[in-house]
Design a protein around this motif. Structure first.
Motif, PDB file in Angstrom:
ATOM      1  N   LEU A  89       4.582   5.086  10.871  1.00  5.78           N
ATOM      2  CA  LEU A  89       3.878   4.618  12.073  1.00  5.78           C
ATOM      3  C   LEU A  89       2.400   4.944  12.013  1.00  5.78           C
ATOM      4  CD1 LEU A  89       6.423   5.596  14.891  1.00  5.78           C
ATOM      5  CD2 LEU A  89       5.924   3.316  13.991  1.00  5.78           C
ATOM      6  N   GLU A  90       2.076   5.946  11.249  1.00  3.92           N
ATOM      7  CA  GLU A  90       0.686   6.377  11.132  1.00  3.92           C
ATOM      8  C   GLU A  90      -0.029   5.722   9.965  1.00  3.92           C
ATOM      9  OE1 GLU A  90      -0.559   8.290  13.459  1.00  3.92           O
ATOM     10  OE2 GLU A  90       1.397   8.504  14.437  1.00  3.92           O
ATOM     11  N   SER A  91       0.600   4.730   9.352  1.00  6.48           N
ATOM     12  CA  SER A  91       0.012   4.077   8.171  1.00  6.48           C
ATOM     13  C   SER A  91      -1.421   3.643   8.416  1.00  6.48           C
ATOM     14  CB  SER A  91       0.851   2.860   7.777  1.00  6.48           C
ATOM     15  OG  SER A  91       2.084   3.298   7.280  1.00  6.48           O
ATOM     16  N   THR A  92      -2.229   3.927   7.451  1.00  2.00           N
ATOM     17  CA  THR A  92      -3.635   3.561   7.510  1.00  2.00           C
ATOM     18  C   THR A  92      -4.041   3.055   6.132  1.00  2.00           C
ATOM     19  OG1 THR A  92      -3.989   5.362   9.062  1.00  2.00           O
ATOM     20  CG2 THR A  92      -5.950   4.410   8.037  1.00  2.00           C
ATOM     21  N   SER A  93      -4.650   1.907   6.076  1.00  3.89           N
ATOM     22  CA  SER A  93      -5.032   1.362   4.764  1.00  3.89           C
ATOM     23  C   SER A  93      -6.177   2.162   4.160  1.00  3.89           C
ATOM     24  CB  SER A  93      -5.475  -0.100   4.919  1.00  3.89           C
ATOM     25  OG  SER A  93      -4.373  -0.855   5.347  1.00  3.89           O
ATOM     26  N   PRO A  94      -5.963   2.630   2.961  1.00  2.00           N
ATOM     27  CA  PRO A  94      -7.060   3.347   2.294  1.00  2.00           C
ATOM     28  C   PRO A  94      -8.071   2.361   1.707  1.00  2.00           C
ATOM     29  CG  PRO A  94      -5.153   3.285   0.875  1.00  2.00           C
ATOM     30  CD  PRO A  94      -4.769   2.550   2.123  1.00  2.00           C
ATOM     31  N   SER A  95      -9.219   2.878   1.346  1.00  2.91           N
ATOM     32  CA  SER A  95     -10.230   1.995   0.750  1.00  2.91           C
ATOM     33  C   SER A  95      -9.832   1.631  -0.680  1.00  2.91           C
ATOM     34  CB  SER A  95     -11.580   2.716   0.736  1.00  2.91           C
ATOM     35  OG  SER A  95     -11.510   3.826  -0.143  1.00  2.91           O
ATOM     36  N   GLN A  96     -10.400   0.545  -1.144  1.00  2.19           N
ATOM     37  CA  GLN A  96     -10.115   0.091  -2.513  1.00  2.19           C
ATOM     38  C   GLN A  96     -10.629   1.099  -3.545  1.00  2.19           C
ATOM     39  OE1 GLN A  96      -8.379  -2.561  -4.000  1.00  2.19           O
ATOM     40  NE2 GLN A  96      -7.539  -2.657  -1.925  1.00  2.19           N
ATOM     41  N   GLU A  97     -11.644   1.862  -3.128  1.00  2.64           N
ATOM     42  CA  GLU A  97     -12.213   2.859  -4.060  1.00  2.64           C
ATOM     43  C   GLU A  97     -11.164   3.889  -4.473  1.00  2.64           C
ATOM     44  OE1 GLU A  97     -13.880   1.877  -1.280  1.00  2.64           O
ATOM     45  OE2 GLU A  97     -15.368   0.693  -2.381  1.00  2.64           O
ATOM     46  N   ILE A  98     -10.288   4.239  -3.509  1.00  2.00           N
ATOM     47  CA  ILE A  98      -9.246   5.236  -3.833  1.00  2.00           C
ATOM     48  C   ILE A  98      -8.330   4.694  -4.924  1.00  2.00           C
ATOM     49  CG2 ILE A  98      -7.257   6.526  -2.935  1.00  2.00           C
ATOM     50  CD1 ILE A  98      -8.594   6.578  -0.227  1.00  2.00           C
ATOM     51  N   LYS A  99      -7.927   3.450  -4.747  1.00  2.00           N
ATOM     52  CA  LYS A  99      -7.053   2.819  -5.740  1.00  2.00           C
ATOM     53  C   LYS A  99      -7.739   2.797  -7.109  1.00  2.00           C
ATOM     54  CE  LYS A  99      -4.412  -1.366  -6.715  1.00  2.00           C
ATOM     55  NZ  LYS A  99      -4.060  -2.726  -6.289  1.00  2.00           N
ATOM     56  N   ALA A 100      -8.995   2.395  -7.098  1.00  2.00           N
ATOM     57  CA  ALA A 100      -9.749   2.326  -8.357  1.00  2.00           C
ATOM     58  C   ALA A 100      -9.822   3.709  -9.002  1.00  2.00           C
ATOM     59  CB  ALA A 100     -11.151   1.791  -8.089  1.00  2.00           C
ATOM     60  N   ARG A 101     -10.037   4.718  -8.148  1.00  2.00           N
ATOM     61  CA  ARG A 101     -10.153   6.090  -8.659  1.00  2.00           C
ATOM     62  C   ARG A 101      -8.818   6.562  -9.256  1.00  2.00           C
ATOM     63  NH1 ARG A 101     -11.402  10.717  -4.514  1.00  2.00           N
ATOM     64  NH2 ARG A 101     -10.798  12.393  -5.922  1.00  2.00           N
ATOM     65  N   ILE A 102      -7.744   6.260  -8.536  1.00  2.00           N
ATOM     66  CA  ILE A 102      -6.407   6.679  -9.010  1.00  2.00           C
ATOM     67  C   ILE A 102      -6.081   6.023 -10.345  1.00  2.00           C
ATOM     68  CG2 ILE A 102      -3.914   6.459  -8.552  1.00  2.00           C
ATOM     69  CD1 ILE A 102      -4.664   6.793  -5.512  1.00  2.00           C
ATOM     70  N   PHE A 103      -6.279   4.711 -10.408  1.00  2.00           N
ATOM     71  CA  PHE A 103      -5.906   3.996 -11.635  1.00  2.00           C
ATOM     72  C   PHE A 103      -6.839   4.307 -12.793  1.00  2.00           C
ATOM     73  CE2 PHE A 103      -2.148   1.530 -10.899  1.00  2.00           C
ATOM     74  CZ  PHE A 103      -1.998   1.624  -9.520  1.00  2.00           C
ATOM     75  N   SER A 104      -8.048   4.692 -12.448  1.00  4.47           N
ATOM     76  CA  SER A 104      -8.962   5.140 -13.496  1.00  4.47           C
ATOM     77  C   SER A 104      -8.461   6.449 -14.105  1.00  4.47           C
ATOM     78  CB  SER A 104     -10.364   5.330 -12.898  1.00  4.47           C
ATOM     79  OG  SER A 104     -11.189   5.959 -13.840  1.00  4.47           O
ATOM     80  N   SER A 105      -7.998   7.354 -13.218  1.00  7.50           N
ATOM     81  CA  SER A 105      -7.475   8.641 -13.689  1.00  7.50           C
ATOM     82  C   SER A 105      -6.210   8.451 -14.517  1.00  7.50           C
ATOM     83  CB  SER A 105      -7.149   9.551 -12.504  1.00  7.50           C
ATOM     84  OG  SER A 105      -8.338   9.918 -11.850  1.00  7.50           O
ATOM     85  N   ILE A 106      -5.364   7.517 -14.041  1.00 10.90           N
ATOM     86  CA  ILE A 106      -4.121   7.239 -14.779  1.00 10.90           C
ATOM     87  C   ILE A 106      -4.447   6.705 -16.176  1.00 10.90           C
ATOM     88  CG2 ILE A 106      -2.163   5.627 -14.867  1.00 10.90           C
ATOM     89  CD1 ILE A 106      -1.978   5.992 -11.798  1.00 10.90           C
ATOM     90  N   GLN A 107      -5.418   5.806 -16.196  1.00  8.17           N
ATOM     91  CA  GLN A 107      -5.847   5.223 -17.470  1.00  8.17           C
ATOM     92  C   GLN A 107      -6.378   6.327 -18.388  1.00  8.17           C
ATOM     93  OE1 GLN A 107      -5.484   1.838 -17.630  1.00  8.17           O
ATOM     94  NE2 GLN A 107      -5.822   1.943 -19.842  1.00  8.17           N
TER      95      GLN A 107
END
Lengths: 266, 181
Positions: free
Chosen positions: A55-73
């Protein structure tokens, strides 16, 4: 096991709120696997909580996704690098050790081969020398045997007359020469054993005396003959006596009487 | 659709465990809002929540092959990672001991940037949940207090706290059970 009581004990709620000890946690997980009712109750609680959270869902910024996938890479890249480095290291180890072993083995093999070759060559040389020596000795012995046999044959041949030529001078008083003459085939041999060697300019010359006249029977050098052989001389048709003189190399027509060494009458 | 991802497709799970980036991206896209909301709820700070999101999803990626679907659902496992990361992060920031005033305005303080339309109805229902139950969920789940700590913090007996916690979950079950699709 009363499942209803277990569910109502509140342990599942504690589990959902992470307020259980490790032992209790394992117990709940174990019980939920054994009893479907417990599992269903647990899932209902978890899903309720998740729905509540959702219920508290909040869309994060695209930067977070980019940061996460950069780290994974990057993590993947590091792992791959580590893997490759590991393999590289293994290869380095292999490459660094392999030549050492190869060189060591090579050197050992080279030394062994060299040693074996050296030993073999040395042994071969020794054997070859021994064989050559034995061949030489054999040849010598065969030659000696042949000469002995010849000498023995003549000495034991009754057709040969054995004539002893005695020393004439005081100096040569101990000298004597055995002469063997076969009147049938005219052949003459000298056993030179007691004759001393002469200077290179001199030679012994044998004479056959027939009715007081000396006939040349040839010159010889004792040094050229071994002790086990007889020196063949010219044939003598007839002789009253034999004498040996010391003459200039090549011989003379008439004997030098002063240089007569031995003489023997038949 | 806000409906929870309790049971994930086995082929999708296989791809995730095989470290398939596309599958992980699908997982991220379908769960990031919920996880970010959770991180934000616990940390109450956007920058901190973003760090929690980053660290949590990297952990999820690294450990996805060890996930045991027999023990829990994927979403439960993920929320545990986000929650634990967030609580650890808070503890590191010495933010564990929050003031009671903060607790009262807790829900109001955290802005819901992009609430999902389907969740609005449920959200209204949850608001009907007694404050004491909301409070106990906040303390136990979002703040990571132990029952003992929560009992001391709320100044209520341990038994009362436990009863409230169970009742809160039962209430939630009732609310969401009625609205399950």
């Amino acid at each position: 096991m009363n499942i209803k009581e277990y569910i109502e004990s509140g342990i599942l709620e504690d589990y959902v709120f992470h307020n259980v000890s490790d032992q209790q946690r394992r117990e709940v997980e174990c019980m939920s696997k054994i009893y479907p009712e417990i599992r269903m109750e647990l899932e209902r609680m978890q899903s309720s909580l998740i729905k509540f959270i959702e219920l508290e869902s909040t869309s994060p910024s695209q930067e977070i996704k980019a940061r996460i996938f950069s780290s994974i890479q990057e993590d993947d890249y590091n792992k791959e690098s580590a893997r490759l480095n590991g393999e590289g290291a293994k290869n380095v180890i292999k490459l660094s050790n392999w030549p050492k072993y190869a060189v060591a083995a090579g050197l050992a093999l080279t030394f062994l081969t060299a040693f074996l070759y050296y030993s073999t060559v040395k042994q071969n040389n020794v054997l070859e020398n021994q064989i050559a020596q034995l061949n030489s000795e054999q040849k010598l012995l065969l030659d000696r045997d042949k000469k002995y046999s010849h000498k023995l044959g003549i000495l034991s041949d009754p057709d040969y007359k054995k004539i002893k030529l005695n020393g004439l001078s005081d100096k040569d008083s101990l000298a004597y020469v055995t002469l063997l003459w076969n009147p049938n085939n005219k052949s003459v041999f000298i056993d030179h054993t007691n004759l001393k060697n002469l200077p290179n300019t001199k030679q012994y010359q044998l004479w056959a005396l027939v009715s007081g006249t000396p006939y040349d029977m040839g010159v010889f050098d004792p040094i050229s003959y071994s002790s086990f052989e007889l020196i063949p001389m010219k044939n003598a048709d007839a002789a009253d006596a034999f004498a040996i003189t010391i003459e200039s190399r090549g011989g003379v027509e008439s004997p030098t009487l002063s240089e007569m060494v031995v003489m023997g009458k038949i | 659709m806000y409906f929870l991802l309790i049971h994930i497709d086995s082929s999708e799970l296989f791809l995730l465990k095989s470290k398939d980036k596309k599958a992980f991206e699908r997982l991220y896209d379908s769960t990031c809002s919920m996880m970010y909301g959770l991180a934000l709820k616990i940390s109450k700070r956007k920058i901190l929540a973003e760090d929690i999101m980053h660290d949590s999803y990297v952990k999820i990626w690294k450990n996805i092959s060890n996930f045991d679907e027999e023990r829990s659902s994927l979403l439960t496992w993920m929320t545990q990672i986000v929650r634990n990361t967030a609580i650890d992060s808070l503890r590191n920031s010495n933010n564990k001991h929050i003031q009671s005033d903060d607790m009262i305005v807790y829900f109001k303080d955290v802005p819901v940037e992009n609430p999902k339309i389907d969740a609005i109805g449920l959200s209204e229902l949850v608001k009907n949940l007694k404050p004491e139950y909301q409070e106990v969920i906040n303390i136990l789940y979002y703040q990571g207090f132990t029952h003992q700590e929560a009992s001391e913090y709320l100044d209520i007996p341990l038994g009362t706290l436990k009863t409230r916690a169970r009742t809160a979950l039962s209430e939630l079950k009732l609310i969401f059970g009625k609205n399950e699709h």
